[in-house]
Design a protein around this motif. Structure first.
Motif, PDB file in Angstrom:
ATOM      1  N   LYS A 161      -2.740   4.545  13.881  1.00 38.06           N
ATOM      2  CA  LYS A 161      -2.195   5.016  12.612  1.00 38.06           C
ATOM      3  C   LYS A 161      -3.338   5.366  11.678  1.00 38.06           C
ATOM      4  O   LYS A 161      -4.467   4.881  11.845  1.00 38.06           O
ATOM      5  CB  LYS A 161      -1.290   3.958  11.980  1.00 38.06           C
ATOM      6  CG  LYS A 161      -1.983   2.651  11.672  1.00 38.06           C
ATOM      7  CD  LYS A 161      -1.016   1.592  11.138  1.00 38.06           C
ATOM      8  CE  LYS A 161      -0.526   1.899   9.754  1.00 38.06           C
ATOM      9  NZ  LYS A 161       0.253   0.780   9.172  1.00 38.06           N
ATOM     10  N   GLN A 162      -3.045   6.214  10.706  1.00 37.32           N
ATOM     11  CA  GLN A 162      -4.051   6.609   9.725  1.00 37.32           C
ATOM     12  C   GLN A 162      -4.399   5.420   8.836  1.00 37.32           C
ATOM     13  O   GLN A 162      -3.520   4.662   8.409  1.00 37.32           O
ATOM     14  CB  GLN A 162      -3.514   7.740   8.855  1.00 37.32           C
ATOM     15  CG  GLN A 162      -4.577   8.465   8.057  1.00 37.32           C
ATOM     16  CD  GLN A 162      -4.896   9.814   8.662  1.00 37.32           C
ATOM     17  OE1 GLN A 162      -4.007  10.531   9.084  1.00 37.32           O
ATOM     18  NE2 GLN A 162      -6.169  10.166   8.708  1.00 37.32           N
ATOM     19  N   CYS A 163      -5.684   5.240   8.580  1.00 40.64           N
ATOM     20  CA  CYS A 163      -6.120   4.192   7.661  1.00 40.64           C
ATOM     21  C   CYS A 163      -5.997   4.684   6.218  1.00 40.64           C
ATOM     22  O   CYS A 163      -5.725   5.859   5.961  1.00 40.64           O
ATOM     23  CB  CYS A 163      -7.567   3.800   7.954  1.00 40.64           C
ATOM     24  SG  CYS A 163      -7.862   3.248   9.653  1.00 40.64           S
ATOM     25  N   ARG A 164      -6.211   3.775   5.271  1.00 43.08           N
ATOM     26  CA  ARG A 164      -6.160   4.159   3.858  1.00 43.08           C
ATOM     27  C   ARG A 164      -7.162   5.269   3.574  1.00 43.08           C
ATOM     28  O   ARG A 164      -6.870   6.216   2.848  1.00 43.08           O
ATOM     29  CB  ARG A 164      -6.450   2.946   2.979  1.00 43.08           C
ATOM     30  CG  ARG A 164      -6.282   3.210   1.487  1.00 43.08           C
ATOM     31  CD  ARG A 164      -6.787   2.030   0.673  1.00 43.08           C
ATOM     32  NE  ARG A 164      -6.216   0.760   1.120  1.00 43.08           N
ATOM     33  CZ  ARG A 164      -6.717  -0.428   0.800  1.00 43.08           C
ATOM     34  NH1 ARG A 164      -7.808  -0.507   0.034  1.00 43.08           N
ATOM     35  NH2 ARG A 164      -6.144  -1.536   1.240  1.00 43.08           N
ATOM     36  N   ASP A 165      -8.360   5.145   4.127  1.00 41.71           N
ATOM     37  CA  ASP A 165      -9.337   6.230   4.107  1.00 41.71           C
ATOM     38  C   ASP A 165      -8.946   7.196   5.219  1.00 41.71           C
ATOM     39  O   ASP A 165      -8.967   6.842   6.401  1.00 41.71           O
ATOM     40  CB  ASP A 165     -10.744   5.673   4.343  1.00 41.71           C
ATOM     41  CG  ASP A 165     -11.834   6.732   4.223  1.00 41.71           C
ATOM     42  OD1 ASP A 165     -11.578   7.904   4.558  1.00 41.71           O
ATOM     43  OD2 ASP A 165     -12.955   6.378   3.810  1.00 41.71           O
TER      44      ASP A 165
END
Length: 346
Positions: free
Chosen positions: A221-225
């Motif tokens: 999944k995409q990280c916060r960054d």
């Protein structure tokens, strides 16, 4: 210029004779290749590897390589934090780590010559008054229906010439410029978020090893960054853990996986480590800063600019503390790797 410690020891065989400059076909009709190559031998500490970008010039049969390289002697490396934080994409919030050398552009540029004979590609690199010889087989990539995919070719390792210590390699080629790349957000697009066949060949704790597995982007999944993607899986713990986070045990503990785009180009920093290695009851969960598995990767991009996978390496030099690679070299884990290619429909 001597390359990679690749010549035989004094008294050994010499490399192949020089090859005159002459026009040659582009290998598989492609000019830009990403390549991972290494030399590995059991119970030794003179193993080496490099990851490279090759540009072939059919007009005069020359090839130029830009590469990052490592060995177990004077070209060891340390793990460093990238500027990319892996937060909200797993149970820990840590900066993705990579070998320090990979944080900068290629450290060397070398020019050589090449010959193509059918599917056989031979590359000659200068080494003093002699030449080192790489042999590859240029193979097509199949689409899902078995037809030939014209946008990408694959290099399969076919051995080294006399005097060159290379033993394993992977490569892919296209006509896309090296400036073409995929962002971490691009990797999460449906067409790219698939399973990538993963292969490796190298050495760990003095023993040769090779095999296959899968690099499964559907579980990432995409990280916060947005420059980072991450995931975590559960498995039995390896060696090194004394304590375990609440809810985990030696039989069931977390492995963190992070993959970061570190420079807006084809470089990706890939790292994984057991969460329990960074856990202490007195301090709680911290980021593990020693012997994580660090794997610098270069993206494979096809003629149409599509992301298709990676070639790269594992450069996990044995460490005794954060910021050094002073462990016994026999404990290093070094390998060349590839993931992909993603197979296209007609």
């Amino acid at each position: 210029m001597a390359l990679l410690g690749g010549m035989a020891a004094a008294g050994g065989a010499t490399a192949s004779a020089s090859v005159p400059l002459a026009a040659q076909p582009a290998p598989g009709g492609k000019t830009n290749f990403v390549v991972s190559l290494g030399g590995f031998r059991t119970n030794r500490t003179d193993n080496w590897l490099r990851i490279s970008q090759y540009t072939f010039n059919p007009d005069n049969g020359t090839v130029t390589a830009q590469w990052w390289r490592w060995n177990q002697g004077n070209m060891r490396d340390i793990r460093v934090d990238t500027p990319v934080a892996a937060a909200d994409c797993g149970p820990t919030q840590c900066y993705t780590r990579t070998p320090k050398r990979f944080m900068s552009g290629p450290s060397e540029t070398v020019s050589g010559t090449y010959e193509v004979d059918g599917s056989a590609l031979t590359v000659f690199w200068p080494s003093g008054s002699a030449k080192l010889e790489e042999r590859w087989t240029v193979n097509t990539v199949a689409r899902t229906d078995g037809s030939v995919d014209p946008s990408l070719v694959q290099l399969d390792w076919a051995g080294a010439g006399s005097g060159f210590t290379a033993t394993a390699g992977y490569g892919f080629g296209s006509n896309a410029p090296f400036s073409a790349s995929a962002s971490a957000s691009d990797l999460m697009l449906p067409e790219n978020k698939v399973n990538y066949s993963y292969r490796y060949s190298g050495i760990s704790k003095g023993q040769l090893g090779s095999g296959s597995s899968s690099m499964s982007l559907p579980v990432y999944k995409q990280c916060r960054d947005a420059r980072c993607i991450g995931t975590a899986t559960k498995t039995a713990a390896g060696a090194g853990c004394t304590y375990y986070p609440p809810g985990e045990s030696k039989e069931n503990t977390t492995i963190n996986f992070y993959l970061a785009s570190i420079a807006g180009d084809r470089r990706n920093a890939y790292e994984h480590w057991y969460r329990c290695l960074g856990y202490r009851p007195s301090t709680g969960q911290t980021c593990y800063k020693m012997n994580s598995h660090v794997k610098p990767l270069i993206q494979v991009i096809d003629d149409n600019g599509g992301f298709r996978g990676w070639v790269g390496a594992e450069t996990s030099f044995s460490s005794t503390a954060d910021g050094n690679s002073d462990g016994d070299p026999i404990g290093d884990t070094l390998s060349v790797v590839k993931a992909g290619p993603r197979v296209l429909s007609p």
